[in-house]
Design an enzyme around this catalytic site. Sequence first.
Site, PDB file in Angstrom:
ATOM      1  N   ASP A  12       0.821  -1.223   0.000  1.00 56.32           N
ATOM      2  CA  ASP A  12       0.000   0.000   0.000  1.00 56.32           C
ATOM      3  C   ASP A  12       0.852   1.268   0.000  1.00 56.32           C
ATOM      4  O   ASP A  12       0.582   2.223   0.743  1.00 56.32           O
ATOM      5  CB  ASP A  12      -0.952   0.020   1.205  1.00 56.32           C
ATOM      6  N   LEU A  13       1.859   1.289  -0.867  1.00 56.58           N
ATOM      7  CA  LEU A  13       2.729   2.464  -0.968  1.00 56.58           C
ATOM      8  C   LEU A  13       2.435   3.306  -2.202  1.00 56.58           C
ATOM      9  O   LEU A  13       2.978   4.395  -2.334  1.00 56.58           O
ATOM     10  CB  LEU A  13       4.204   2.028  -1.003  1.00 56.58           C
ATOM     11  N   GLY A  14       1.619   2.790  -3.105  1.00 57.71           N
ATOM     12  CA  GLY A  14       1.285   3.558  -4.293  1.00 57.71           C
ATOM     13  C   GLY A  14       1.743   2.947  -5.601  1.00 57.71           C
ATOM     14  O   GLY A  14       1.915   3.676  -6.590  1.00 57.71           O
ATOM     15  N   LYS A  15       1.953   1.636  -5.652  1.00 58.97           N
ATOM     16  CA  LYS A  15       2.371   1.005  -6.909  1.00 58.97           C
ATOM     17  C   LYS A  15       1.370   1.284  -8.028  1.00 58.97           C
ATOM     18  O   LYS A  15       1.757   1.633  -9.144  1.00 58.97           O
ATOM     19  CB  LYS A  15       2.530  -0.508  -6.731  1.00 58.97           C
ATOM     20  N   THR A  16       0.088   1.100  -7.718  1.00 58.44           N
ATOM     21  CA  THR A  16      -0.932   1.308  -8.746  1.00 58.44           C
ATOM     22  C   THR A  16      -1.060   2.782  -9.099  1.00 58.44           C
ATOM     23  O   THR A  16      -1.277   3.130 -10.262  1.00 58.44           O
ATOM     24  CB  THR A  16      -2.278   0.735  -8.274  1.00 58.44           C
ATOM     25  N   LYS A  37      -1.690  -7.310 -13.833  1.00 57.52           N
ATOM     26  CA  LYS A  37      -1.481  -7.581 -12.410  1.00 57.52           C
ATOM     27  C   LYS A  37      -1.935  -9.021 -12.198  1.00 57.52           C
ATOM     28  O   LYS A  37      -3.138  -9.285 -12.086  1.00 57.52           O
ATOM     29  CB  LYS A  37      -2.283  -6.606 -11.546  1.00 57.52           C
ATOM     30  N   GLY A 118       1.826  -6.482  -3.138  1.00 58.14           N
ATOM     31  CA  GLY A 118       2.563  -6.274  -1.896  1.00 58.14           C
ATOM     32  C   GLY A 118       3.989  -5.846  -2.132  1.00 58.14           C
ATOM     33  O   GLY A 118       4.336  -5.282  -3.174  1.00 58.14           O
ATOM     34  N   GLU A 176       4.488   9.701  -2.359  1.00 57.73           N
ATOM     35  CA  GLU A 176       4.221  10.505  -1.162  1.00 57.73           C
ATOM     36  C   GLU A 176       3.299   9.775  -0.193  1.00 57.73           C
ATOM     37  O   GLU A 176       2.201   9.356  -0.556  1.00 57.73           O
ATOM     38  CB  GLU A 176       3.594  11.838  -1.560  1.00 57.73           C
TER      39      GLU A 176
END
Length: 219
Positions: A12-16, A37, A118, A176
């Site tokens: 949940d860091l912003g890959k998508t 994906k 992930g 961010e």
Amino acid sequence: MNAFFIAGTGTDLGKTHVACALLRAARARDLSVDAFKPVVSGFDPAAPEVSDPARLADALGRPNDWARVSPRRYRAPLAPNLAARAEGDILRMADLVADCRTWLGSRAVDLALVEGAGGVMSPMTDEATNLDLMVALGLPVLLVAGSYLGTASHLLTALEVVRARGLAVAAIVTSESLDAPNLDQTIEMLRAFERATPIVAAPRAAEWDAAPLVELLLG
């Protein structure tokens, strides 16, 4: 065809977010694009429009094509192997690798993105991690990190692990994080420790323009 694997230093860091911006920026240059994906968990079939596959499909200009973007979809918001098991399925790395290779082999586009699930070392099957899939495919890696306190340790650790397995890191994107230290200061700090790979900022704003990232990756 230029193909990249989008991996994260965590979940949940912003890959998508990064993948979608990259796809839109490439399309703005009249480049052909596609995304895959191979497995997604936490998928609600009653609201597919809010899922990562739907976001990627929308960025491709094919909003109803989310099922092709992610052929293996599971409801539980767990590691893919656990989410699959909850539905009576068993994920096997050989199958995931075959899915990706078949998809890559059938693409004839300027930019193809494969997005993992992930973080780099997140379990994908009962015996293999996201990194094992990355190694099997051998694609250049676009590594997405956050900007939270502690991201330097996570990013540098991920870089060591990825490079130790012989993978090339094409670029690092610092996405961010909410309620985090200043994004520019975080990137300046990261650049002091990682000089070999370009580091690009990815603000959380929906209108973030990834054109510089397209230029960096594709020239």
